[in-house]
Design a protein around this motif. Structure first.
Motif, PDB file in Angstrom:
ATOM      1  N   GLU A  13       0.838  -1.200   0.000  1.00 30.68           N
ATOM      2  CA  GLU A  13       0.000   0.000   0.000  1.00 30.68           C
ATOM      3  C   GLU A  13       0.879   1.258   0.000  1.00 30.68           C
ATOM      4  O   GLU A  13       0.606   2.237  -0.716  1.00 30.68           O
ATOM      5  N   LYS A  14       1.956   1.243   0.795  1.00 23.73           N
ATOM      6  CA  LYS A  14       2.853   2.411   0.851  1.00 23.73           C
ATOM      7  C   LYS A  14       3.561   2.613  -0.489  1.00 23.73           C
ATOM      8  O   LYS A  14       3.750   3.762  -0.946  1.00 23.73           O
ATOM      9  N   ASP A  15       3.981   1.459  -1.091  1.00 22.69           N
ATOM     10  CA  ASP A  15       4.634   1.578  -2.403  1.00 22.69           C
ATOM     11  C   ASP A  15       3.670   2.180  -3.428  1.00 22.69           C
ATOM     12  O   ASP A  15       4.054   3.025  -4.256  1.00 22.69           O
ATOM     13  N   LEU A  16       2.411   1.754  -3.362  1.00 24.44           N
ATOM     14  CA  LEU A  16       1.417   2.282  -4.291  1.00 24.44           C
ATOM     15  C   LEU A  16       1.199   3.782  -4.051  1.00 24.44           C
ATOM     16  O   LEU A  16       1.153   4.578  -5.008  1.00 24.44           O
ATOM     17  N   LEU A  17       1.092   4.156  -2.763  1.00 23.33           N
ATOM     18  CA  LEU A  17       0.922   5.570  -2.446  1.00 23.33           C
ATOM     19  C   LEU A  17       2.158   6.374  -2.872  1.00 23.33           C
ATOM     20  O   LEU A  17       2.038   7.502  -3.397  1.00 23.33           O
ATOM     21  N   LEU A  18       3.302   5.830  -2.633  1.00 24.42           N
ATOM     22  CA  LEU A  18       4.535   6.514  -3.022  1.00 24.42           C
ATOM     23  C   LEU A  18       4.613   6.678  -4.547  1.00 24.42           C
ATOM     24  O   LEU A  18       5.001   7.753  -5.052  1.00 24.42           O
ATOM     25  N   ALA A  19       4.198   5.632  -5.265  1.00 20.01           N
ATOM     26  CA  ALA A  19       4.207   5.730  -6.740  1.00 20.01           C
ATOM     27  C   ALA A  19       3.200   6.786  -7.192  1.00 20.01           C
ATOM     28  O   ALA A  19       3.448   7.543  -8.155  1.00 20.01           O
ATOM     29  N   GLU A  20       2.039   6.817  -6.515  1.00 16.62           N
ATOM     30  CA  GLU A  20       1.018   7.809  -6.860  1.00 16.62           C
ATOM     31  C   GLU A  20       1.542   9.209  -6.582  1.00 16.62           C
ATOM     32  O   GLU A  20       1.379  10.128  -7.405  1.00 16.62           O
ATOM     33  N   ILE A  21       2.197   9.415  -5.438  1.00 16.43           N
ATOM     34  CA  ILE A  21       2.758  10.719  -5.107  1.00 16.43           C
ATOM     35  C   ILE A  21       3.836  11.087  -6.125  1.00 16.43           C
ATOM     36  O   ILE A  21       3.904  12.231  -6.608  1.00 16.43           O
ATOM     37  N   HIS A  22       4.660  10.107  -6.441  1.00 15.04           N
ATOM     38  CA  HIS A  22       5.726  10.347  -7.420  1.00 15.04           C
ATOM     39  C   HIS A  22       5.124  10.782  -8.772  1.00 15.04           C
ATOM     40  O   HIS A  22       5.602  11.725  -9.414  1.00 15.04           O
ATOM     41  N   HIS A  23       4.074  10.101  -9.195  1.00 15.69           N
ATOM     42  CA  HIS A  23       3.426  10.421 -10.463  1.00 15.69           C
ATOM     43  C   HIS A  23       2.840  11.826 -10.419  1.00 15.69           C
ATOM     44  O   HIS A  23       2.975  12.615 -11.382  1.00 15.69           O
ATOM     45  N   ARG A  24       2.179  12.201  -9.333  1.00 16.00           N
ATOM     46  CA  ARG A  24       1.571  13.524  -9.237  1.00 16.00           C
ATOM     47  C   ARG A  24       2.639  14.617  -9.196  1.00 16.00           C
ATOM     48  O   ARG A  24       2.487  15.680  -9.821  1.00 16.00           O
ATOM     49  N   VAL A  25       3.714  14.318  -8.435  1.00 19.12           N
ATOM     50  CA  VAL A  25       4.784  15.326  -8.382  1.00 19.12           C
ATOM     51  C   VAL A  25       5.364  15.496  -9.785  1.00 19.12           C
ATOM     52  O   VAL A  25       5.635  16.631 -10.240  1.00 19.12           O
ATOM     53  N   LYS A  26       5.541  14.395 -10.469  1.00 15.66           N
ATOM     54  CA  LYS A  26       6.087  14.471 -11.821  1.00 15.66           C
ATOM     55  C   LYS A  26       5.138  15.269 -12.724  1.00 15.66           C
ATOM     56  O   LYS A  26       5.579  16.111 -13.519  1.00 15.66           O
ATOM     57  N   ASN A  27       3.847  14.995 -12.636  1.00 13.94           N
ATOM     58  CA  ASN A  27       2.863  15.723 -13.442  1.00 13.94           C
ATOM     59  C   ASN A  27       2.892  17.214 -13.081  1.00 13.94           C
ATOM     60  O   ASN A  27       2.823  18.088 -13.962  1.00 13.94           O
ATOM     61  N   ASN A  28       2.947  17.494 -11.799  1.00 15.64           N
ATOM     62  CA  ASN A  28       2.976  18.893 -11.381  1.00 15.64           C
ATOM     63  C   ASN A  28       4.241  19.574 -11.878  1.00 15.64           C
ATOM     64  O   ASN A  28       4.188  20.742 -12.311  1.00 15.64           O
ATOM     65  N   LEU A  29       5.330  18.909 -11.822  1.00 13.31           N
ATOM     66  CA  LEU A  29       6.570  19.489 -12.316  1.00 13.31           C
ATOM     67  C   LEU A  29       6.504  19.727 -13.837  1.00 13.31           C
ATOM     68  O   LEU A  29       7.025  20.721 -14.351  1.00 13.31           O
ATOM     69  N   GLN A  30       5.850  18.843 -14.542  1.00 16.16           N
ATOM     70  CA  GLN A  30       5.721  19.019 -16.001  1.00 16.16           C
ATOM     71  C   GLN A  30       4.813  20.203 -16.293  1.00 16.16           C
ATOM     72  O   GLN A  30       5.044  20.992 -17.234  1.00 16.16           O
TER      73      GLN A  30
END
Length: 181
Positions: free
Chosen positions: A157-174
């Motif tokens: 669950e933490k890995d999934l949340l971390l991947a989701e956070i990573h994806h959102r941060v990446k999207n926000n940075l883009q």
């Protein structure tokens, strides 16, 4: 019969041989009826002595001969009785020895049985303890497996949340990067 013996001896001591003979004869007849061998033997000897004193040697010889036969018979009976008593004593001692031997064997068997019972009881107690230990170990293993599954589920669950956070941060940075460009 004992009274006739005493009367005959008293009459003999008074030298009244006819009365002594008569008392001894009556005593002999009575002792034969009641079958008292000791009195019969004594009276036969007394009649032999009285007959010899009266000069009736043939009659004295016959009484003495009967006395000897009865004495031998009594002696043989006593010997047989002694032999029978010895045989009984031997059998009693033999039986006592056998009883003692059987008691000793019985005690040995009882001790062996007690030892066997102790071994069986010890074995059963050991098996129960080993079974209890195996059950405790199995329950501990089950609990550890359950804890590992829960931890693994939380990690995923933490890995999934971390991947989701990573994806959102990446999207926000883009988006920020595209806004800057």
């Amino acid at each position: 019969a004992g009274d006739f013996i005493r009367v005959a001896r008293i009459q003999m001591s008074r030298n009244d041989l006819d009365r002594a003979y008569q008392a001894a004869s009556q005593g002999l007849e009575l002792s034969r009826k009641i079958m008292t061998l000791a009195h019969t033997s004594t009276l036969l000897k007394l009649l032999s002595e009285i007959s010899a004193a009266k000069g009736l040697y043939r009659q004295a010889y016959n009484f003495d001969k009967e006395y000897q036969a009865l004495s031998d018979s009594i002696a043989t009976g006593e010997s047989d009785l002694t032999l029978a008593e010895l045989q009984v004593a031997y059998e009693v001692n033999k039986t006592a020895a056998e009883v003692a031997q059987l008691n000793a064997a019985n005690k040995v068997q009882e001790a062996q049985l007690r030892n066997r019972n102790v071994l069986i009881t010890s074995g059963i107690v050991g098996l129960v303890l080993m079974t209890a230990l195996a059950v405790v170990a199995y329950i501990g293993y089950q609990n550890k497996q359950k804890a590992n599954r829960i931890l693994q589920q939380r990690n995923s669950e933490k890995d999934l949340l971390l991947a989701e956070i990573h994806h959102r941060v990446k999207n926000n940075l883009q988006e920020i990067s595209s806004l800057l460009n």
